[in-house]
Scaffold this motif. Structure first.
Motif, PDB file in Angstrom:
ATOM      1  N   THR A  16       3.338  -5.912   2.146  1.00  0.00           N
ATOM      2  CA  THR A  16       2.704  -6.726   1.094  1.00  0.00           C
ATOM      3  C   THR A  16       2.208  -5.779  -0.066  1.00  0.00           C
ATOM      4  N   LEU A  17       2.471  -6.101  -1.380  1.00  0.00           N
ATOM      5  CA  LEU A  17       2.170  -5.219  -2.425  1.00  0.00           C
ATOM      6  C   LEU A  17       0.854  -5.373  -3.182  1.00  0.00           C
ATOM      7  N   VAL A  18       0.149  -4.315  -3.272  1.00  0.00           N
ATOM      8  CA  VAL A  18      -1.121  -4.141  -3.944  1.00  0.00           C
ATOM      9  C   VAL A  18      -0.876  -3.532  -4.961  1.00  0.00           C
ATOM     10  N   PHE A  46      -0.620   1.187   6.903  1.00  0.00           N
ATOM     11  CA  PHE A  46      -0.017   2.160   6.330  1.00  0.00           C
ATOM     12  C   PHE A  46       0.466   1.881   4.717  1.00  0.00           C
ATOM     13  N   ARG A  47       0.514   2.870   4.103  1.00  0.00           N
ATOM     14  CA  ARG A  47       0.998   2.344   2.548  1.00  0.00           C
ATOM     15  C   ARG A  47       2.027   3.350   1.961  1.00  0.00           C
ATOM     16  N   VAL A 105       2.825  -0.337  -1.516  1.00  0.00           N
ATOM     17  CA  VAL A 105       3.085  -1.550  -0.545  1.00  0.00           C
ATOM     18  C   VAL A 105       2.355  -1.200   0.774  1.00  0.00           C
ATOM     19  N   TYR A 106       1.687  -2.060   1.246  1.00  0.00           N
ATOM     20  CA  TYR A 106       1.073  -1.941   2.418  1.00  0.00           C
ATOM     21  C   TYR A 106       1.552  -2.648   3.671  1.00  0.00           C
ATOM     22  N   GLY A 112       7.932   6.547  -4.935  1.00  0.00           N
ATOM     23  CA  GLY A 112       8.292   8.154  -4.957  1.00  0.00           C
ATOM     24  C   GLY A 112       7.275   8.675  -4.028  1.00  0.00           C
ATOM     25  N   LYS A 113       6.708   8.176  -3.112  1.00  0.00           N
ATOM     26  CA  LYS A 113       5.652   8.995  -2.410  1.00  0.00           C
ATOM     27  C   LYS A 113       5.886   8.751  -0.711  1.00  0.00           C
ATOM     28  N   GLU A 114       5.623   9.534   0.116  1.00  0.00           N
ATOM     29  CA  GLU A 114       5.817   9.123   1.282  1.00  0.00           C
ATOM     30  C   GLU A 114       4.834   8.298   2.082  1.00  0.00           C
ATOM     31  N   ARG A 115       5.187   7.736   3.064  1.00  0.00           N
ATOM     32  CA  ARG A 115       4.109   6.861   3.495  1.00  0.00           C
ATOM     33  C   ARG A 115       3.225   7.531   4.379  1.00  0.00           C
TER      34      ARG A 115
END
Length: 126
Positions: free
Chosen positions: A120-122, A37-38, A93-94, A42-45
């Motif tokens: 983990t941040l991409v 998931f990511r 963020v993943y 400001g956005k939904e998962r």
């Protein structure tokens, strides 16, 4: 203790590639489906991809189809997300998550997940 640990995130230029890893412990890899998931600021998962227990099935969201590939190495209790042709909108963020399953199917519905990693941040620069 159940643990899911993501790794492989980082900063990459648009068009580049990254491979994320999710290593699990504390439960049988054969009894759980794993999802990626990511969540962007400001956005939904968003569900990105998933793989069924024993790698029996896979699913990739339309938004990343043709660019992202999910795979697993059961001997290493690890699920990978290969991300190619990255775009700035892939910045997020993943997270990986595990869902107890009794079939070969998997789901990218976050509400069904039993365990989550810390992420983990991409970051994809333009």
């Amino acid at each position: 203790e159940v643990q899911l640990v993501e790794s492989g995130g980082g900063l990459v230029q648009a068009g580049g590639s990254l491979r994320l890893s999710c290593t699990v412990s504390g439960f049988s890899f054969d009894d759980y489906a794993i999802g990626w998931f990511r969540q962007a600021p400001g956005k939904e998962r968003e569900g990105v991809s998933c793989i069924g227990s024993r790698g029996a099935s896979t699913h990739v969201a339309d938004s990343v189809k043709g660019r992202f590939t999910i795979s697993s190495d059961n001997a290493k209790n690890t699920v990978y997300l290969q991300m190619n042709s990255l775009k700035p909108e892939d910045t997020a963020v993943y997270y990986c998550a595990a869902e107890r399953t009794y079939s070969s199917l998997c789901s990218t519905n976050s509400y069904g997940m039993n365990y989550w990693g810390k992420g983990t941040l991409v970051t994809v620069s333009s």
